[in-house]
Design an enzyme around this catalytic site. Structure first.
Site, PDB file in Angstrom:
ATOM      1  N   ASP A   8       0.826  -1.208   0.000  1.00 16.44           N
ATOM      2  CA  ASP A   8       0.000   0.000   0.000  1.00 16.44           C
ATOM      3  C   ASP A   8       0.865   1.265   0.000  1.00 16.44           C
ATOM      4  OD1 ASP A   8       0.861  -0.107   2.630  1.00 16.44           O
ATOM      5  OD2 ASP A   8      -1.140  -0.164   3.521  1.00 16.44           O
ATOM      6  N   GLU A  47      -0.980  -5.184   9.170  1.00 17.86           N
ATOM      7  CA  GLU A  47      -0.237  -4.392  10.133  1.00 17.86           C
ATOM      8  C   GLU A  47      -0.857  -4.511  11.515  1.00 17.86           C
ATOM      9  OE1 GLU A  47       0.299  -0.334   9.002  1.00 17.86           O
ATOM     10  OE2 GLU A  47       1.107  -0.820   7.024  1.00 17.86           O
ATOM     11  N   GLU A  79       9.586  -3.248  10.836  1.00 15.56           N
ATOM     12  CA  GLU A  79       9.956  -1.973  10.222  1.00 15.56           C
ATOM     13  C   GLU A  79      10.414  -0.982  11.283  1.00 15.56           C
ATOM     14  OE1 GLU A  79       8.214   1.527   7.243  1.00 15.56           O
ATOM     15  OE2 GLU A  79       7.072  -0.325   7.536  1.00 15.56           O
TER      16      GLU A  79
END
Length: 270
Positions: free
Chosen positions: A51, A120, A187
């Site tokens: 995305d 996520e 991340e």
């Protein structure tokens, strides 16, 4: 692994074997047929239709405006150009808010070509992960800096620097593995934390801004080529060391990950 692969050659089983053997694998976020082919031929094992396209293709300042229709369109494009890489697709913002919505959207992404869907979140996506895994849909859990939560966390900041937050990320990563996640993406977390999690988990761990100790690395194509609108600390422009334009830049990225030259210390958080 050979750069000339038959379609569908890379599987989750391959990635698990690479982890056990201590062999690094390479992931790249790409969004169209042409670049998917370039990346697969260069030896990229995993292509992510991310995305992140909201920022690098659509010009938004976050990933939040990206829709399921956007993701399905780009997944179809990448599938047509792919030459054997494992295909992973992002479930965009608020596309997995309820059980029925999750199943419907994940199924649509899989029909478009995804072999893994990426969500996520931490502990709160454990039930969703279990729901999908039980129905044959592999899940990559995305932890650390989660761009879809940018408004809650107040920007794009490194996660897990204090002891309590690091402990929480470790515990939630283990919970997600137990819930059936096939992969974990970390991340923007400190090197030591990423190393601990990678060693604790049996599933392969992918890093971006998480140091060199993860099993795999991922970057956005536009960062590899040095053309992103922003340049985070953890990316590197590989086009500058290419003698073969864009294909050479992607090959340089693959080689640098495989031989441990990337990420270097200057790309890491400590």
């Amino acid at each position: 692994m050979s750069t000339h692969r038959k379609a569908g050659a890379v599987t989750l089983t391959n990635l698990k074997k690479m982890k056990r053997a201590g062999e690094k694998f390479v992931c790249l976020a790409a969004y169209d047929a042409c670049f998917a082919g370039v990346a697969a031929r260069a030896g990229v094992e995993v292509l992510l239709v991310g995305d992140s396209l909201g920022m690098v293709l659509q010009g938004h300042d976050s990933t939040l405006p990206v829709t399921m229709n956007d993701m399905i369109y780009h997944m179809n494009c990448v599938k047509r150009g792919n030459e054997g890489a494992l295909l992973m697709g992002d479930m965009p913002f608020m596309s997995y808010a309820s059980e029925s919505q999750t199943l419907q959207n994940a199924a649509a992404l899989m029909r478009a070509g995804a072999q893994v869907v990426k969500l996520e979140g931490g502990a709160w996506i454990a039930n969703t992960t279990r729901l999908l895994a039980e129905r044959g849909i592999p899940v990559c859990a995305h932890m650390g800096l989660t761009p879809q939560s940018v408004n809650r966390i107040g920007g794009f900041h490194v996660q897990g620097r204090d002891t309590s937050q690091a402990r929480s990320i470790i515990e939630e990563a283990q919970l997600l593995e137990e819930s059936g996640a096939s992969l974990l993406l970390l991340e923007c977390v400190p090197v030591a934390l990423a190393k601990t999690i990678t060693e604790l988990l049996e599933i392969p761990v992918i890093g971006i801004g998480a140091g060199p100790e993860t099993d795999g690395q991922i970057m956005v194509l536009h960062d590899v080529l040095g053309i992103s609108p922003i340049t985070p600390k953890f990316v590197k422009n590989f086009l500058t060391e290419s003698e073969d334009g864009i294909p050479g830049a992607v090959k340089a990225y693959v080689t640098a990950v495989k031989n441990g030259r990337f990420p270097a210390r200057e790309h890491c958080f400590h």
